[in-house]
Motif scaffolding. Structure first.
Motif, PDB file in Angstrom:
ATOM      1  N   TYR A  26      -0.140   9.935   0.551  1.00 56.94           N
ATOM      2  CA  TYR A  26       0.668   8.809   1.098  1.00 56.94           C
ATOM      3  C   TYR A  26      -0.337   7.438   1.426  1.00 56.94           C
ATOM      4  CZ  TYR A  26       4.424   6.220   3.348  1.00 56.94           C
ATOM      5  OH  TYR A  26       5.366   5.286   3.516  1.00 56.94           O
ATOM      6  N   SER A  27      -1.339   7.831   2.189  1.00 55.39           N
ATOM      7  CA  SER A  27      -2.378   6.818   2.581  1.00 55.39           C
ATOM      8  C   SER A  27      -2.846   6.277   1.543  1.00 55.39           C
ATOM      9  CB  SER A  27      -3.630   7.572   3.600  1.00 55.39           C
ATOM     10  OG  SER A  27      -2.978   8.077   4.712  1.00 55.39           O
ATOM     11  N   LEU A  30      -0.599   3.906   0.147  1.00 52.11           N
ATOM     12  CA  LEU A  30      -0.475   2.478   0.687  1.00 52.11           C
ATOM     13  C   LEU A  30      -1.806   1.447   0.583  1.00 52.11           C
ATOM     14  CD1 LEU A  30       0.857   3.539   4.267  1.00 52.11           C
ATOM     15  CD2 LEU A  30       2.003   2.259   2.546  1.00 52.11           C
ATOM     16  N   ARG A  31      -2.834   2.291   0.414  1.00 49.08           N
ATOM     17  CA  ARG A  31      -3.881   1.638   0.181  1.00 49.08           C
ATOM     18  C   ARG A  31      -4.174   0.906  -1.266  1.00 49.08           C
ATOM     19  NH1 ARG A  31      -7.992  -1.542   1.393  1.00 49.08           N
ATOM     20  NH2 ARG A  31      -9.860  -1.173   0.432  1.00 49.08           N
ATOM     21  N   THR A  34      -1.614  -2.108  -1.218  1.00 44.05           N
ATOM     22  CA  THR A  34      -2.367  -3.221  -0.484  1.00 44.05           C
ATOM     23  C   THR A  34      -3.271  -3.653  -1.527  1.00 44.05           C
ATOM     24  OG1 THR A  34      -1.917  -2.365   1.681  1.00 44.05           O
ATOM     25  CG2 THR A  34      -3.560  -4.215   1.356  1.00 44.05           C
ATOM     26  N   THR A  39       0.999  -6.095  -0.316  1.00 44.40           N
ATOM     27  CA  THR A  39       0.758  -5.509   1.363  1.00 44.40           C
ATOM     28  C   THR A  39       2.379  -5.406   1.663  1.00 44.40           C
ATOM     29  OG1 THR A  39      -1.198  -6.663   1.415  1.00 44.40           O
ATOM     30  CG2 THR A  39      -0.192  -5.971   3.570  1.00 44.40           C
ATOM     31  N   PRO A  40       2.501  -4.183   2.431  1.00 42.30           N
ATOM     32  CA  PRO A  40       3.922  -3.833   2.719  1.00 42.30           C
ATOM     33  C   PRO A  40       4.170  -4.533   4.119  1.00 42.30           C
ATOM     34  CG  PRO A  40       2.791  -1.945   2.952  1.00 42.30           C
ATOM     35  CD  PRO A  40       1.846  -2.763   1.916  1.00 42.30           C
ATOM     36  N   ALA A  87      -0.303   3.556  -6.877  1.00 38.93           N
ATOM     37  CA  ALA A  87       0.199   3.602  -5.633  1.00 38.93           C
ATOM     38  C   ALA A  87       1.689   4.196  -5.839  1.00 38.93           C
ATOM     39  CB  ALA A  87       0.499   2.163  -4.929  1.00 38.93           C
TER      40      ALA A  87
END
Length: 116
Positions: A26-27, A30-31, A34, A39-40, A87
């Protein structure tokens, strides 16, 4: 009733490893999201008995910073597209791991009770 401590330890270690894998996927998702220039940003949340997470002005600043960072990205459009797909691949794998865990807990128990 006796406890099989060896089996308990195996389940504990497996749970810790799978948890680390799901959080890492998950991390990484997110990376990659981005890096892809998407970018969320979470809009301000208002609750009846709580304060707002961020103000609308802070949200606007965050959106401007994200847009500026996306423009400065050294990645080509193709690389950004691959990062975006990666992602969502990571998000999908982490969701799949969670669903398999739920199936192991609930589904097998239901099948056992049904005699299947």
């Amino acid at each position: 009733m006796t406890i099989d401590w060896g089996a308990f330890g195996v389940v504990l270690i497996a749970a810790l490893i799978v948890t680390a894998i799901v959080v890492s996927l998950y991390s990484l998702g997110l990376r990659l999201l981005t890096v892809s220039g998407r970018t969320p940003i979470v809009a301000p949340a208002e609750f009846t008995d709580a304060i707002a997470i961020i103000t609308p002005a802070e949200l606007e600043k965050a959106e401007k910073r994200a847009a500026k960072a996306a423009r400065k990205s050294p990645l080509t459009e193709r690389e950004k597209r691959f990062a975006y797909l990666g992602a969502y691949g990571c998000f999908g794998l982490s969701a799949l791991a969670v669903l398999i865990g739920i199936w192991l807990i609930v589904g097998e128990n239901v099948m056992h009770h049904l005699g299947l």
